[in-house]
Design an enzyme around this catalytic site. Structure first.
Site, PDB file in Angstrom:
ATOM      1  N   ILE A 111     -25.012 -12.454  40.905  1.00 39.81           N
ATOM      2  CA  ILE A 111     -24.846 -11.036  40.807  1.00 39.81           C
ATOM      3  C   ILE A 111     -26.051 -10.447  39.889  1.00 39.81           C
ATOM      4  O   ILE A 111     -26.021 -11.016  38.807  1.00 39.81           O
ATOM      5  CB  ILE A 111     -23.451 -10.629  40.460  1.00 39.81           C
ATOM      6  CG1 ILE A 111     -22.505 -11.073  41.030  1.00 39.81           C
ATOM      7  CG2 ILE A 111     -23.715  -9.020  40.094  1.00 39.81           C
ATOM      8  CD1 ILE A 111     -22.365 -10.406  42.610  1.00 39.81           C
ATOM      9  N   GLY A 136     -27.439 -18.041  35.200  1.00 35.26           N
ATOM     10  CA  GLY A 136     -26.164 -18.075  34.408  1.00 35.26           C
ATOM     11  C   GLY A 136     -25.566 -16.885  34.758  1.00 35.26           C
ATOM     12  O   GLY A 136     -24.211 -16.499  34.174  1.00 35.26           O
ATOM     13  N   HIS A 137     -25.990 -16.071  35.622  1.00 37.28           N
ATOM     14  CA  HIS A 137     -25.207 -14.915  36.031  1.00 37.28           C
ATOM     15  C   HIS A 137     -25.119 -14.937  37.533  1.00 37.28           C
ATOM     16  O   HIS A 137     -25.636 -13.755  38.312  1.00 37.28           O
ATOM     17  CB  HIS A 137     -26.025 -13.636  35.489  1.00 37.28           C
ATOM     18  CG  HIS A 137     -25.196 -12.465  35.331  1.00 37.28           C
ATOM     19  ND1 HIS A 137     -24.653 -11.423  36.452  1.00 37.28           N
ATOM     20  CD2 HIS A 137     -24.404 -11.822  34.432  1.00 37.28           C
ATOM     21  CE1 HIS A 137     -24.158 -10.306  36.166  1.00 37.28           C
ATOM     22  NE2 HIS A 137     -23.801 -10.687  34.933  1.00 37.28           N
ATOM     23  N   PHE A 138     -24.164 -15.340  38.190  1.00 37.47           N
ATOM     24  CA  PHE A 138     -23.198 -16.273  37.890  1.00 37.47           C
ATOM     25  C   PHE A 138     -23.565 -17.497  38.911  1.00 37.47           C
ATOM     26  O   PHE A 138     -23.589 -17.192  39.979  1.00 37.47           O
ATOM     27  CB  PHE A 138     -21.908 -15.824  38.125  1.00 37.47           C
ATOM     28  CG  PHE A 138     -21.618 -14.746  37.198  1.00 37.47           C
ATOM     29  CD1 PHE A 138     -21.261 -14.892  35.814  1.00 37.47           C
ATOM     30  CD2 PHE A 138     -21.624 -13.348  37.866  1.00 37.47           C
ATOM     31  CE1 PHE A 138     -20.783 -13.514  35.085  1.00 37.47           C
ATOM     32  CE2 PHE A 138     -21.012 -12.341  37.186  1.00 37.47           C
ATOM     33  CZ  PHE A 138     -20.818 -12.379  35.837  1.00 37.47           C
TER      34      PHE A 138
END
Length: 148
Positions: free
Chosen positions: A54, A47-49
């Site tokens: 990152i 989820g990041h990203f």
């Protein structure tokens, strides 16, 4: 100096939240150098990203704190280390946190921490994180060794 198996004897953290792969240098009561190999297979990248992974800054800070926990425990006397089996390091505060550059999958994230102050069970540490010799994050961390 310490591999992940030895680190797990000191820290209570486990995958996916153990963020120190190896301690490469430690001067009791003064400093520690450790690292984490950042991998695309880590759950945080779901989820990041998506499409632009990152490594989150808060994870960098937590990794520094874990390296600092190893320093605090190993800086104790042998008697204190034996008693420390029933103790854990709690993070008390983060000050002066700055994120300078992004950390991406494939990076070797190096943690460098130096003791600013140590009194009793409280430790104040100057933490810096690097990738390829470039500063990516820094913060002043305060932690306390407490009973479990």
């Amino acid at each position: 100096m310490l591999d992940v198996v030895e680190i797990q004897k000191i820290l209570p953290h486990r995958y996916p939240f153990l963020l120190v792969d190896r301690v490469v240098e430690l001067e009791k009561g003064k400093s520690v150098k450790a690292y984490k190999n950042v991998s695309i297979s880590e759950p945080v990248f779901e989820g990041h990203f998506p499409g632009h992974p990152i490594y989150p800054g808060v994870m960098i800070i937590e990794g520094m704190a874990q390296a600092g926990g190893v320093l605090a425990f190993l800086s104790s006397s042998e008697e204190e280390q034996e008693a420390a089996k029933d103790k854990v390091v709690y993070f008390m505060s983060i000050d002066k946190a700055k994120f300078r550059n992004p950390v991406r999958p494939g990076d070797k994230l190096e943690y460098h921490l130096e003791v600013i102050k140590h009194r009793g069970s409280i430790w104040v540490l100057d933490g810096k994180a690097y990738v390829d010799g470039n500063l990516v994050a820094e913060a002043e961390l305060k932690a306390m060794i407490v009973d479990k």
